[in-house]
Motif scaffolding. Sequence first.
Motif, PDB file in Angstrom:
ATOM      1  N   CYS A  94      -0.501  -5.066  -8.444  1.00 26.06           N
ATOM      2  CA  CYS A  94      -0.092  -4.694  -7.032  1.00 26.06           C
ATOM      3  C   CYS A  94       0.916  -3.471  -7.147  1.00 26.06           C
ATOM      4  O   CYS A  94       1.420  -3.234  -8.092  1.00 26.06           O
ATOM      5  CB  CYS A  94       0.569  -6.264  -6.649  1.00 26.06           C
ATOM      6  N   ALA A  95       0.877  -3.081  -6.098  1.00 28.17           N
ATOM      7  CA  ALA A  95       1.820  -1.592  -5.815  1.00 28.17           C
ATOM      8  C   ALA A  95       2.718  -1.733  -4.780  1.00 28.17           C
ATOM      9  O   ALA A  95       1.824  -2.202  -3.617  1.00 28.17           O
ATOM     10  CB  ALA A  95       0.884  -0.516  -6.108  1.00 28.17           C
ATOM     11  N   SER A  96       3.800  -0.903  -4.664  1.00 28.17           N
ATOM     12  CA  SER A  96       4.319  -0.730  -3.477  1.00 28.17           C
ATOM     13  C   SER A  96       4.493   0.831  -2.987  1.00 28.17           C
ATOM     14  O   SER A  96       4.590   1.399  -3.843  1.00 28.17           O
ATOM     15  CB  SER A  96       5.672  -1.287  -3.461  1.00 28.17           C
ATOM     16  N   GLU A  97       3.952   0.967  -2.058  1.00 28.60           N
ATOM     17  CA  GLU A  97       3.840   2.511  -1.410  1.00 28.60           C
ATOM     18  C   GLU A  97       5.195   3.321  -1.602  1.00 28.60           C
ATOM     19  O   GLU A  97       6.373   2.521  -1.450  1.00 28.60           O
ATOM     20  CB  GLU A  97       3.374   2.600  -0.052  1.00 28.60           C
ATOM     21  N   SER A  98       5.325   4.535  -2.201  1.00 33.43           N
ATOM     22  CA  SER A  98       6.394   5.245  -1.934  1.00 33.43           C
ATOM     23  C   SER A  98       6.980   5.526  -0.788  1.00 33.43           C
ATOM     24  O   SER A  98       8.264   5.988  -1.015  1.00 33.43           O
ATOM     25  CB  SER A  98       6.090   6.483  -2.894  1.00 33.43           C
ATOM     26  N   GLY A  99       6.400   5.697   0.461  1.00 33.57           N
ATOM     27  CA  GLY A  99       7.046   5.950   1.728  1.00 33.57           C
ATOM     28  C   GLY A  99       7.236   5.039   2.486  1.00 33.57           C
ATOM     29  O   GLY A  99       6.340   3.796   2.477  1.00 33.57           O
ATOM     30  N   ARG A 100       8.214   4.683   3.288  1.00 33.70           N
ATOM     31  CA  ARG A 100       8.521   3.633   4.212  1.00 33.70           C
ATOM     32  C   ARG A 100       7.944   4.020   5.512  1.00 33.70           C
ATOM     33  O   ARG A 100       7.732   5.143   6.132  1.00 33.70           O
ATOM     34  CB  ARG A 100       9.954   3.536   4.493  1.00 33.70           C
ATOM     35  N   PRO A 109      -3.471   5.731  -6.564  1.00 29.19           N
ATOM     36  CA  PRO A 109      -2.417   5.371  -7.310  1.00 29.19           C
ATOM     37  C   PRO A 109      -1.307   6.369  -7.126  1.00 29.19           C
ATOM     38  O   PRO A 109      -0.233   5.865  -6.873  1.00 29.19           O
ATOM     39  CB  PRO A 109      -3.086   5.177  -8.643  1.00 29.19           C
ATOM     40  N   LYS A 110      -1.523   7.719  -6.685  1.00 31.41           N
ATOM     41  CA  LYS A 110      -0.225   8.469  -6.614  1.00 31.41           C
ATOM     42  C   LYS A 110       0.577   8.192  -5.415  1.00 31.41           C
ATOM     43  O   LYS A 110       1.599   8.615  -5.187  1.00 31.41           O
ATOM     44  CB  LYS A 110      -0.956   9.922  -6.568  1.00 31.41           C
ATOM     45  N   ASP A 111      -0.107   7.512  -4.501  1.00 29.89           N
ATOM     46  CA  ASP A 111       0.598   7.151  -3.320  1.00 29.89           C
ATOM     47  C   ASP A 111       1.643   6.009  -3.541  1.00 29.89           C
ATOM     48  O   ASP A 111       2.430   5.613  -2.411  1.00 29.89           O
ATOM     49  CB  ASP A 111      -0.196   6.804  -2.165  1.00 29.89           C
ATOM     50  N   TYR A 112       1.698   5.176  -4.718  1.00 33.58           N
ATOM     51  CA  TYR A 112       2.289   3.944  -4.937  1.00 33.58           C
ATOM     52  C   TYR A 112       3.238   4.523  -6.207  1.00 33.58           C
ATOM     53  O   TYR A 112       2.768   5.069  -7.084  1.00 33.58           O
ATOM     54  CB  TYR A 112       1.626   2.735  -5.368  1.00 33.58           C
TER      55      TYR A 112
END
Length: 125
Positions: A94-100, A109-112
């Motif tokens: 699981c991953a959390s995105e880098s922007g709100r 993957p680079k978006d997280y």
Amino acid sequence: QVQLVESGGGLVQAGGSLRLSCVVSGRTFSSYAMAWFRQAPGAEREFVAAIKWSGNSEYYADYVKGRFTISRVGPTTYLQMNSLKPEDTAIYYCASESGRYRNKPGQAPKDYDLWGQGTQVTVSS
């Protein structure tokens, strides 16, 4: 300290089901999209599903559409996997995105920027 902790993987026969869970701590989870990726041995990490920060939009890779469902309740994101196939065998992250508050979650993957440790899913034929 921000953490993503996954659970729920295991061994299942083809046609079976599993539900993965991912709990986020240390981040305002409701502001960020969440996603599931997977990586099989010798393969690149690939997108599986994502859910918007608001929880009202979901996105799926074609190879899981109609079989997998992503959802979120508070700090926990779920991946319900039905009709599993041997080719679904992989480590799931699981991953959390880098922007709100992004309008549409990324699928690369680079978006997280935050990742869990991964949980193994093995589907036997």
